[in-house]
Design a protein around this motif. Structure first.
Motif, mmCIF file in Angstrom:
data_model
loop_
_atom_site.group_PDB
_atom_site.id
_atom_site.type_symbol
_atom_site.label_atom_id
_atom_site.label_comp_id
_atom_site.label_asym_id
_atom_site.label_seq_id
_atom_site.Cartn_x
_atom_site.Cartn_y
_atom_site.Cartn_z
ATOM 1 N N ARG A 1 4.894 4.619 -5.579
ATOM 2 C CA ARG A 1 5.333 4.033 -6.646
ATOM 3 C C ARG A 1 4.462 2.741 -7.072
ATOM 4 O O ARG A 1 4.818 2.081 -8.160
ATOM 5 C CB ARG A 1 6.761 3.370 -5.983
ATOM 6 N N ALA B 1 3.290 3.692 -10.486
ATOM 7 C CA ALA B 1 4.225 4.716 -11.451
ATOM 8 C C ALA B 1 4.385 4.028 -12.740
ATOM 9 O O ALA B 1 4.654 2.868 -12.965
ATOM 10 C CB ALA B 1 5.585 4.654 -10.782
ATOM 11 N N GLY C 1 0.700 7.252 -8.266
ATOM 12 C CA GLY C 1 1.921 7.463 -9.538
ATOM 13 C C GLY C 1 1.562 7.199 -10.702
ATOM 14 O O GLY C 1 2.299 7.511 -11.655
#
Length: 268
Positions: free
Chosen positions: A13, A16, A41
């Motif tokens: 993440r 991301a 990400g």
């Protein structure tokens, strides 16, 4: 002391939603950086002269010669078209094919080639892509240089080292200009990195010296003044540093150079 290839874990993440451009992204440090950013990400657009066979069809890629103004313009267009802009730019492209023999063999063509490959692609792509970052008030640019800018080998790397030193100076100036407007600029300077190209160089050196691979490795390390940790870095180690610097974990790191050379460059 170990020479095993490292394995890093990533928070999927962390990056991301970020859009990243990585030059020279088909092999060596560039491929490792692109892969590491993807694992974190990010949506990555890699650039090289030809698309690597192992790259998934769904991953954006552009084939271009970044040593030309036309190639840089094509990449900038691809970033806007495929990614809608860039949040992270990692300039990995660089290298030298200059002949050995010191200053006397470096004619104007060799000098121009060194700057066309090691400085001007970063200048051109930054000039094309920075305005959108500045309008947004955020972004990270990582210029990958070399310890050769501090530790040139006059027999063969004078022009390359000078071009990388120019890249470092340009990067520092750019950081002072755009930092107050929300864009971070940092430099990463690797020493000897165990890429496929380095493996080929070792083989060539072994043949030239009439020794085995280990003997050639030791000779190359000695020519650099030694590597205190006893080995070159792996591309994945450089990629880990680049990814950290591109992340919010490094939000207050700006305008600085980060050397990853196993202690090759002596510092006070």
């Amino acid at each position: 002391m170990t020479s095993r290839r490292p394995v890093f874990t990533a928070d999927p993440r962390e990056l991301a939603g970020r859009r990243a451009l990585v030059t020279s992204g088909s092999r060596g440090i560039g491929a490792a950086v692109a892969a590491r950013l993807r694992r974190a990400g990010a949506r990555v657009l890699a650039v090289a002269r030809s698309r690597p066979a192992e790259l998934d069809d769904g991953e954006p890629f552009v084939a271009a010669d970044l040593a030309t103004a036309e190639g840089c313009a094509a990449v900038a267009d691809a970033v806007r078209g495929d990614l809608g802009g860039a949040d992270i730019i990692v300039h990995v492209l660089g290298g030298s094919k200059a002949p050995s023999g010191g200053f006397a063999v470096l004619d104007d063509r060799e000098w121009q080639r060194a700057f066309d490959l090691n400085l001007l692609p970063a200048v051109r792509l930054d000039r094309a892509l920075l305005p959108e970052m500045l309008d947004r008030g955020s972004g990270v640019i990582v210029h990958v240089g070399s310890i050769q800018s501090r530790l040139p080998l006059p027999e063969a790397t004078t022009a390359y080292a000078a071009a990388k030193a120019a890249l470092s100076t340009y990067s520092k100036a750019l950081s002072k200009e755009v930092g107050p407007r929300g864009v971070r600029v940092v430099r990463v300077s690797p020493g000897w990195v165990q890429t496929d190209g380095a493996t080929g160089l070792i083989a060539e050196l072994a043949a030239k010296l009439g020794t085995d691979t280990e003997g050639a490795r030791q000779a190359l390390m000695a020519s650099l003044g030694g590597i205190p940790i006893g080995r070159p870095a792996w591309p994945e180690e450089v990629a880990e540093l680049v990814t950290f610097l591109a992340s919010d974990r490094a939000a207050s790191i700006h305008g600085s150079e980060h050397v990853i050379d196993g202690g090759t460059v002596p510092v006070a």
